[in-house]
Design a protein around this motif. Structure first.
Motif, PDB file in Angstrom:
ATOM      1  N   LYS A   1       0.458  -0.922  -0.355  1.00  0.00           N
ATOM      2  CA  LYS A   1      -0.381  -0.176  -0.010  1.00  0.00           C
ATOM      3  C   LYS A   1       0.251   0.881   0.300  1.00  0.00           C
ATOM      4  O   LYS A   1       2.192   1.001   0.544  1.00  0.00           O
ATOM      5  CB  LYS A   1      -0.855  -0.203   1.081  1.00  0.00           C
TER       6      LYS A   1
ATOM      7  N   GLN B   1       0.701   5.668  -0.726  1.00  0.00           N
ATOM      8  CA  GLN B   1      -0.860   6.939  -1.018  1.00  0.00           C
ATOM      9  C   GLN B   1       0.890   8.111  -1.312  1.00  0.00           C
ATOM     10  O   GLN B   1       1.659   8.649  -1.161  1.00  0.00           O
ATOM     11  CB  GLN B   1      -0.638   7.510   1.059  1.00  0.00           C
TER      12      GLN B   1
ATOM     13  N   ARG C   1      -4.621   6.665  -2.675  1.00  0.00           N
ATOM     14  CA  ARG C   1      -4.150   5.989  -1.599  1.00  0.00           C
ATOM     15  C   ARG C   1      -4.132   4.779  -2.727  1.00  0.00           C
ATOM     16  O   ARG C   1      -5.019   4.873  -3.210  1.00  0.00           O
ATOM     17  CB  ARG C   1      -4.809   5.607  -0.169  1.00  0.00           C
ATOM     18  N   TYR C   2      -3.730   3.388  -2.572  1.00  0.00           N
ATOM     19  CA  TYR C   2      -3.573   2.090  -3.120  1.00  0.00           C
ATOM     20  C   TYR C   2      -3.500   1.141  -2.769  1.00  0.00           C
ATOM     21  O   TYR C   2      -2.507   1.218  -1.563  1.00  0.00           O
ATOM     22  CB  TYR C   2      -2.906   2.626  -4.256  1.00  0.00           C
ATOM     23  N   GLN C   3      -4.238   0.073  -2.986  1.00  0.00           N
ATOM     24  CA  GLN C   3      -3.971  -1.004  -2.118  1.00  0.00           C
ATOM     25  C   GLN C   3      -4.302  -2.568  -2.389  1.00  0.00           C
ATOM     26  O   GLN C   3      -4.755  -2.087  -3.446  1.00  0.00           O
ATOM     27  CB  GLN C   3      -4.384  -1.450  -0.881  1.00  0.00           C
TER      28      GLN C   3
ATOM     29  N   THR D   1      -7.685  -4.882  -4.993  1.00  0.00           N
ATOM     30  CA  THR D   1      -6.999  -4.806  -5.717  1.00  0.00           C
ATOM     31  C   THR D   1      -7.840  -3.547  -5.784  1.00  0.00           C
ATOM     32  O   THR D   1      -8.548  -2.743  -6.367  1.00  0.00           O
ATOM     33  CB  THR D   1      -6.887  -5.163  -7.160  1.00  0.00           C
ATOM     34  N   TYR D   2      -7.855  -1.786  -5.436  1.00  0.00           N
ATOM     35  CA  TYR D   2      -8.613  -0.613  -5.246  1.00  0.00           C
ATOM     36  C   TYR D   2      -7.233   0.625  -4.867  1.00  0.00           C
ATOM     37  O   TYR D   2      -6.433   0.302  -4.341  1.00  0.00           O
ATOM     38  CB  TYR D   2      -9.507  -0.962  -4.063  1.00  0.00           C
ATOM     39  N   ALA D   3      -7.668   1.400  -5.066  1.00  0.00           N
ATOM     40  CA  ALA D   3      -7.297   2.862  -5.562  1.00  0.00           C
ATOM     41  C   ALA D   3      -8.563   3.671  -4.528  1.00  0.00           C
ATOM     42  O   ALA D   3      -9.430   3.721  -4.648  1.00  0.00           O
ATOM     43  CB  ALA D   3      -7.340   3.150  -7.001  1.00  0.00           C
ATOM     44  N   SER D   4      -7.805   4.472  -3.905  1.00  0.00           N
ATOM     45  CA  SER D   4      -8.794   5.559  -3.511  1.00  0.00           C
ATOM     46  C   SER D   4      -8.636   7.320  -3.475  1.00  0.00           C
ATOM     47  O   SER D   4      -6.803   7.150  -2.880  1.00  0.00           O
ATOM     48  CB  SER D   4      -9.365   5.338  -1.514  1.00  0.00           C
ATOM     49  N   TYR D   5      -9.326   8.282  -3.367  1.00  0.00           N
ATOM     50  CA  TYR D   5      -9.232   9.756  -2.849  1.00  0.00           C
ATOM     51  C   TYR D   5      -9.735  10.174  -1.320  1.00  0.00           C
ATOM     52  O   TYR D   5     -11.141   9.990  -1.292  1.00  0.00           O
ATOM     53  CB  TYR D   5      -9.340  10.303  -4.101  1.00  0.00           C
TER      54      TYR D   5
ATOM     55  N   GLY E   1     -12.678  -0.168  -6.675  1.00  0.00           N
ATOM     56  CA  GLY E   1     -11.277  -1.600  -6.972  1.00  0.00           C
ATOM     57  C   GLY E   1     -12.777  -2.599  -6.181  1.00  0.00           C
ATOM     58  O   GLY E   1     -13.306  -2.686  -6.257  1.00  0.00           O
TER      59      GLY E   1
ATOM     60  N   GLN F   1     -12.417  -4.917  -3.306  1.00  0.00           N
ATOM     61  CA  GLN F   1     -11.975  -4.399  -1.535  1.00  0.00           C
ATOM     62  C   GLN F   1     -13.088  -4.786  -0.376  1.00  0.00           C
ATOM     63  O   GLN F   1     -14.297  -5.663  -1.091  1.00  0.00           O
ATOM     64  CB  GLN F   1     -11.977  -2.712  -1.843  1.00  0.00           C
TER      65      GLN F   1
END
Length: 366
Positions: A66, A68, A77-79, A95-99, A109, A111
């Motif tokens: 992960k 950021q 962020r990503y994980q 497998t996702y990205a976030s803001y 993604g 999650q």
């Protein structure tokens, strides 16, 4: 792959790259963009106290990355996370990205769908060696078949591919709110379809308003991969203060089949007390713990037939911790005793899932 030949396409690509690239990235932001590793291993010894059978098992071996990238207006962020030993196979989990901007966050993604605490607790946050009844069965589904065709069954799982919108609460409004849309086909499945599943959750974290107490409510509706209509609703009450953790959760699931609507009710309550110790060598604490599970109308597949049963389970044990906190490095000693009523079906009695067990599990997370 076709090349972009037109000036319009070239300009469009340049605009996208400009929007996605920060105008100026500091050295510190560049470092935070680099991933950090995390993961955990759960290795155990189990013995069936009714039959005398025993086995060693690696329950989970997870590894993730992960990172950021901070900005003045928010945080990207990503994980990524995989289970290296999901029944002997590699399984992709997150497998996702976030803001995030202040208390608001958008995640896109694969999650956790965040319905309830127990269903989404996972290996990293589970205090006991085994999952609760609620986590195991709330997302279960089945479809009876006509004639001699075998019935189909499965579990939605706590992870799916979709979009989550989340408000994490603030001082002025200490209530968290979440809403999301998902495929409804579980992990690693991007099947085309015409429906999406919906999840919503409202919560107050322990200690935010009432001393040590927190509450939550969750709702989920949509379709299973077998096209059954499914709806779930649940509520939680938690108390976390000093050395105590006491949590209770209840959930109901309604599944539409050709025979009608099938309802499943599930509940779990557990209590943990963490007692620090000194001069015990590598041991930093001991934590006695107890859990009670309840399930009404579990559906089990037996050949072409679907069996229904009610069950309860009592779990008692002690966790020996080798770090200052729970869920870092510990040895768990659990005993599970099942209550299946006065006359359970022969197939249920023969199923090792419902046999009393002793489990010794070593858990380490990083």
């Amino acid at each position: 792959m076709k090349r972009l030949r037109t000036p319009l396409a070239t300009a469009y690509l340049a605009a996208v790259l400009l929007l996605c690239s920060p105008a100026k990235v500091s050295a510190q932001e560049s470092r935070t963009l680099l991933p950090s590793l995390f993961g955990g291993i759960r290795a155990r010894f189990e013995t069936d106290t009714q039959t005398g059978d025993l086995r060693f098992r690696v329950n989970h071996a997870r590894l993730g990355a992960k990172g950021q990238l901070g900005a003045a207006s928010g945080l990207f962020r990503y994980q990524f996370q995989a289970d290296l030993n999901a029944d002997g196979k590699l399984s992709i989990l997150d497998t996702y990205a976030s803001y995030a901007s202040g208390p608001f966050e958008v995640l896109l993604g694969q999650q956790l769908n965040r319905f309830g605490t127990e269903w989404g607790r996972g290996a990293k946050l589970n205090y006991f060696a085994s999952n609760s009844f609620l986590a195991t069965y709330v997302g279960s589904y089945y479809m009876p078949q006509e004639g001699n065709a075998a019935a189909a069954a499965g579990n939605l799982g706590a992870r799916d591919i979709g979009l989550l919108l989340r408000y994490n609460g603030s001082e002025k409004m200490p209530v968290g709110i979440l809403a999301g849309l998902f495929n409804g086909y579980g992990t690693n499945n991007m099947t085309w379809h015409r429906n999406v599943n919906f999840v919503a959750r409202v919560w107050i974290d322990p200690g935010t308003i009432l001393d040590g107490f927190g509450i939550a409510g969750s709702y989920y509706t949509g379709r299973t991969p077998l096209s059954n209509a499914i709806t779930m609703a649940g509520g939680e009450l938690r108390y976390i203060k000093e050395r105590w953790i006491v949590e209770g959760e209840y959930a109901s699931r309604w599944l539409r089949t050709d025979a009608g609507t099938d309802r499943l009710d599930l509940a779990v309550v557990h209590a943990i007390y963490r007692q620090p110790v000194r001069n015990w060598g590598p041991i930093r604490f001991i934590a006695p713990m107890a859990r009670w599970d309840y399930a009404r109308n579990i559906a089990l597949l037996e050949g072409n037939d679907i069996l229904h049963l009610n069950a309860q389970r009592a779990t008692g044990g002690i966790t020996i911790g080798f770090a200052q906190k729970l869920l870092q490095c510990e040895l768990r000693l659990n005993y599970e005793h099942y209550f299946l009523g006065s006359n359970p079906a022969a197939a249920v009695k023969a199923n090792p899932v419902f046999h009393d067990k002793f489990i010794a599990e070593f858990y380490i997370a990083f």
